[in-house]
Design an enzyme around this catalytic site. Structure first.
Site, PDB file in Angstrom:
ATOM      1  N   ASP A   8       1.115  -1.543   0.222  1.00 49.44           N
ATOM      2  CA  ASP A   8       0.037  -0.305   0.084  1.00 49.44           C
ATOM      3  C   ASP A   8       0.791   0.986   0.328  1.00 49.44           C
ATOM      4  O   ASP A   8       2.012   1.386   0.112  1.00 49.44           O
ATOM      5  CB  ASP A   8      -0.949  -0.095   1.307  1.00 49.44           C
ATOM      6  CG  ASP A   8      -0.073  -0.464   2.224  1.00 49.44           C
ATOM      7  OD1 ASP A   8       0.870  -0.403   2.511  1.00 49.44           O
ATOM      8  OD2 ASP A   8      -0.787  -1.215   3.321  1.00 49.44           O
ATOM      9  N   HIS A  21      -7.044  -5.384   9.699  1.00 43.64           N
ATOM     10  CA  HIS A  21      -7.001  -4.114   8.455  1.00 43.64           C
ATOM     11  C   HIS A  21      -5.708  -5.473   7.346  1.00 43.64           C
ATOM     12  O   HIS A  21      -4.409  -5.442   8.603  1.00 43.64           O
ATOM     13  CB  HIS A  21      -7.110  -3.140   7.889  1.00 43.64           C
ATOM     14  CG  HIS A  21      -6.539  -2.229   8.439  1.00 43.64           C
ATOM     15  ND1 HIS A  21      -6.351  -0.813   8.849  1.00 43.64           N
ATOM     16  CD2 HIS A  21      -4.919  -2.410   8.365  1.00 43.64           C
ATOM     17  CE1 HIS A  21      -5.091  -0.551   9.697  1.00 43.64           C
ATOM     18  NE2 HIS A  21      -3.824  -1.111   8.663  1.00 43.64           N
TER      19      HIS A  21
END
Ligand code: GLP
Length: 260
Positions: free
Chosen positions: A67, A138
């Site tokens: 990410d 997450h």
């Protein structure tokens, strides 16, 4: 799933580094998926040591990070690109052409996400994906209610994630609200996943990830569908696991030929 509980983050990180080193020794052109955050810092230090002391060769290794924050260019000190160069890439013999992160400054974000997926495919897929877990469960930046089939895309960060990562930013009001992240589907396509979690503040997320029902509200729980995921935990992160004794027994009884 293999749940390995070790006394300390150092021991868990050393084992993680050995698993990665063994992969690179058997497949010099391995493709690694990498993570950022505080959790993998020790793992990266161990890999650097293996490179320096044992000549672990990264020259043919390709990497894809999970990410990146939207709006930060590569030189921004809070960008994940900057983090990776600082904590790993600048210390090993990896070519910058072989390291990839999502482009947080892309003008056309959907197109750049699609391209990221294509690049992973062109590299032959990810052999081993390193993961941490957020306190909200997450993985990557796939926040609760992420589709379990999702691919690389833009996500809005939760308040909790922003607060957890507050140390990365001078001022929380200046923190990015969005990130580009590999999807859960992208992560599940990796041939092996290695999730590291340390400390008591991860205990609940770990228990929900490993033993809870599979739900998009705990995105990491999708790993229960993955055929080869190893959880490397310290005692504190494992403290809410109902089957902790069983996992310890399994690991202690593991034959030598199965050990990294
Ligand atoms: C961050 C990252 C994740 C990371 C997680 C935990 O926001 N996007 O990839 O695994 O949250 O971070 P930490 O390791 O600092 O606890």
């Amino acid at each position: 799933m293999e749940v390995i509980i070790l006394p300390s983050p150092d021991e868990a990180s050393r084992l993680g580094a050995r698993i990665i080193a063994n992969l690179i020794k058997t497949n010099a052109g391995a493709t690694l998926g990498l993570a950022t955050g505080r959790t993998p810092l020790r793992l990266y230090r161990e890999l650097i040591l293996l490179h320096e002391k044992e000549g672990l060769d990264f020259s043919r290794v390709t990497t894809f990070n999970l990410d990146e924050y939207v709006g930060f260019n590569q030189d921004h000190p809070a960008s994940y690109h900057f983090f990776m160069v600082k904590h790993l890439f600048s210390h090993i013999n990896i070519s910058s052409e072989r390291t990839h992160l999502p482009d947080g400054t892309a003008e056309d974000i959907p197109a750049s996400c699609l391209r990221y997926e294509e690049l992973i495919l062109e590299a032959g897929g990810i052999d081993l994906q390193v993961l941490g877990v957020g306190t909200d469960g997450h993985i990557g930046f796939n926040e609760p209610a992420s589709s379990l089939g999702s691919r690389t895309r833009i996500k809005t960060l939760t308040r909790q994630t922003l607060q957890d990562n507050e140390a990365d930013f001078k001022d929380l009001n200046q923190a990015p609200r969005h990130a580009i992240t590999m999807g859960i589907g992208t992560i599940l396509d990796s041939r092996k996943c290695l999730l590291l979690a340390f400390g008591e503040n991860k205990a609940e997320a770990v228990a929900r990830t490993v033993e809870g029902p599979v739900t998009s509200l705990v995105p990491g729980s999708a790993l229960q569908f993955h055929p080869d995921t190893v959880f490397l935990l310290d005692e504190a992160a494992a403290s809410n696991l109902a089957y902790a004794d069983y996992y310890r027994e399994v690991y202690q009884g593991k034959p030598d030929w199965q050990r990294p």
